[in-house]
Design a protein around this motif. Structure first.
Motif, short mmCIF file in Angstrom:
data_model
loop_
_atom_site.label_atom_id
_atom_site.label_comp_id
_atom_site.label_asym_id
_atom_site.label_seq_id
_atom_site.Cartn_x
_atom_site.Cartn_y
_atom_site.Cartn_z
N PHE A 1 0.79 -1.17 0.07
CA PHE A 1 -0.06 0.22 0.09
C PHE A 1 0.91 1.38 -0.13
O PHE A 1 1.75 1.43 0.77
CB PHE A 1 -0.82 0.01 1.19
CG PHE A 1 -1.61 1.28 1.36
CD1 PHE A 1 -2.54 1.48 0.72
CD2 PHE A 1 -1.66 1.94 2.49
CE1 PHE A 1 -3.47 2.58 0.62
CE2 PHE A 1 -2.45 3.03 2.87
CZ PHE A 1 -3.41 3.56 1.61
N PHE A 2 0.83 2.18 -0.78
CA PHE A 2 1.41 3.21 -1.24
C PHE A 2 0.58 4.58 -0.46
O PHE A 2 -0.43 4.66 -1.11
CB PHE A 2 2.04 3.58 -2.52
CG PHE A 2 2.83 2.54 -2.84
CD1 PHE A 2 4.32 2.95 -2.81
CD2 PHE A 2 2.75 1.22 -3.29
CE1 PHE A 2 5.26 1.78 -3.19
CE2 PHE A 2 3.56 0.50 -3.65
CZ PHE A 2 4.64 0.51 -3.67
N TRP B 1 5.36 7.73 1.22
CA TRP B 1 6.07 8.81 0.44
C TRP B 1 7.31 9.22 1.22
O TRP B 1 8.38 9.33 0.91
CB TRP B 1 5.36 9.77 -0.30
CG TRP B 1 6.02 10.82 -0.97
CD1 TRP B 1 6.22 12.16 -0.45
CD2 TRP B 1 7.07 10.86 -1.85
NE1 TRP B 1 7.22 12.74 -1.13
CE2 TRP B 1 7.44 12.21 -2.10
CE3 TRP B 1 7.40 9.77 -2.78
CZ2 TRP B 1 8.73 12.41 -3.03
CZ3 TRP B 1 8.36 10.05 -3.78
CH2 TRP B 1 9.09 10.94 -3.94
N GLU B 2 7.19 9.85 2.40
CA GLU B 2 7.90 10.56 3.13
C GLU B 2 9.05 9.77 3.75
O GLU B 2 10.34 10.13 3.91
CB GLU B 2 7.19 11.24 4.28
CG GLU B 2 6.10 12.15 3.99
CD GLU B 2 4.97 11.69 3.76
OE1 GLU B 2 4.09 12.40 3.05
OE2 GLU B 2 4.56 10.43 3.65
N ASP B 3 8.82 8.41 3.90
CA ASP B 3 9.92 7.40 4.53
C ASP B 3 10.68 6.73 3.19
O ASP B 3 11.69 6.08 3.55
CB ASP B 3 9.28 6.34 5.41
CG ASP B 3 8.67 7.11 6.44
OD1 ASP B 3 9.19 8.26 6.98
OD2 ASP B 3 7.55 6.59 6.82
N SER B 4 9.81 6.35 2.06
CA SER B 4 10.32 5.63 0.96
C SER B 4 10.32 6.10 -0.31
O SER B 4 9.75 5.43 -1.25
CB SER B 4 9.81 4.18 1.06
OG SER B 4 9.64 3.83 2.56
N PRO B 5 10.94 7.25 -0.44
CA PRO B 5 10.67 7.76 -1.96
C PRO B 5 11.28 7.05 -3.12
O PRO B 5 10.67 6.74 -4.32
CB PRO B 5 11.17 9.11 -1.95
CG PRO B 5 12.02 8.88 -0.77
CD PRO B 5 11.49 8.09 0.38
N GLY B 6 12.12 6.25 -2.75
CA GLY B 6 12.96 5.48 -3.65
C GLY B 6 11.92 4.36 -4.35
O GLY B 6 11.99 4.09 -5.41
N VAL C 1 -2.24 0.53 -4.50
CA VAL C 1 -1.89 -0.54 -4.18
C VAL C 1 -1.16 -1.53 -5.27
O VAL C 1 -1.55 -1.46 -6.35
CB VAL C 1 -3.03 -1.55 -3.74
CG1 VAL C 1 -2.92 -2.93 -3.52
CG2 VAL C 1 -3.88 -0.81 -2.50
N VAL C 2 0.09 -2.01 -4.83
CA VAL C 2 0.61 -2.95 -5.80
C VAL C 2 0.55 -4.39 -5.39
O VAL C 2 0.84 -4.64 -4.19
CB VAL C 2 2.24 -2.41 -5.87
CG1 VAL C 2 2.79 -3.58 -6.82
CG2 VAL C 2 2.42 -1.25 -6.51
N GLU D 1 2.99 -1.22 4.14
CA GLU D 1 2.59 0.11 3.61
C GLU D 1 3.86 0.85 3.43
O GLU D 1 4.91 0.71 4.21
CB GLU D 1 1.90 0.78 4.92
CG GLU D 1 1.40 2.32 4.14
CD GLU D 1 0.44 2.96 5.20
OE1 GLU D 1 0.28 4.12 5.20
OE2 GLU D 1 -0.06 2.23 6.23
N PHE D 2 4.01 1.54 2.28
CA PHE D 2 5.18 2.62 2.24
C PHE D 2 4.83 3.97 2.11
O PHE D 2 3.75 4.32 1.33
CB PHE D 2 5.54 2.21 0.58
CG PHE D 2 6.48 0.75 0.63
CD1 PHE D 2 7.60 0.93 1.47
CD2 PHE D 2 6.10 -0.03 0.00
CE1 PHE D 2 8.40 -0.26 1.33
CE2 PHE D 2 6.74 -1.08 -0.03
CZ PHE D 2 7.85 -1.61 0.53
#
Length: 117
Positions: free
Chosen positions: A46-47, A76-81, A94-95, A73-74
């Protein structure tokens, strides 16, 4: 004579711009697409983002349907990569990774993604 070519050029530019806009609209209408996540194991992802007004409802829906802890869950602030790797350009999303290196991206509310499980 030069005025005619200027007009033809303007019409051609307008048609090109209209085509590009239509292509962008087509992507928005059917945004589900294949992705190739090299760094993710099979599962549901989940993004989200802190500024996303609908992410909390999407998270609640996933919790309700799958159970807490059944997805990763990812933010944006923690996992932009990972957002960049999968070209996630809107949240919520969702992926679903079905096999190493193969997945599908479902932008928006998770209903369509849940239908695939």
């Amino acid at each position: 004579m030069d005025e005619i070519w200027v007009r033809v050029g303007l019409v051609a530019a307008a048609l090109l711009l209209a085509g590009l806009i239509a292509l962008g609209q087509r992507r928005r209408r059917n945004p589900i697409r294949d992705v190739f996540p090299v760094s993710l194991e099979p599962g549901v992802y989940f993004f989200s983002a802190a500024t996303c007004p609908t992410c909390s409802r999407a998270r609640e829906r996933l919790d309700q349907e799958l159970g807490e802890g059944a997805y990763v869950e990812f933010a944006w602030e923690d996992s932009p990569g990972i957002f960049a790797e999968l070209e996630v350009d809107a949240v919520p999303a969702v992926v679903i990774v079905s096999a190493p290196g193969r997945g599908r991206l479902f932008p928006g509310a998770p209903d369509r993604a849940l239908g695939e499980l």
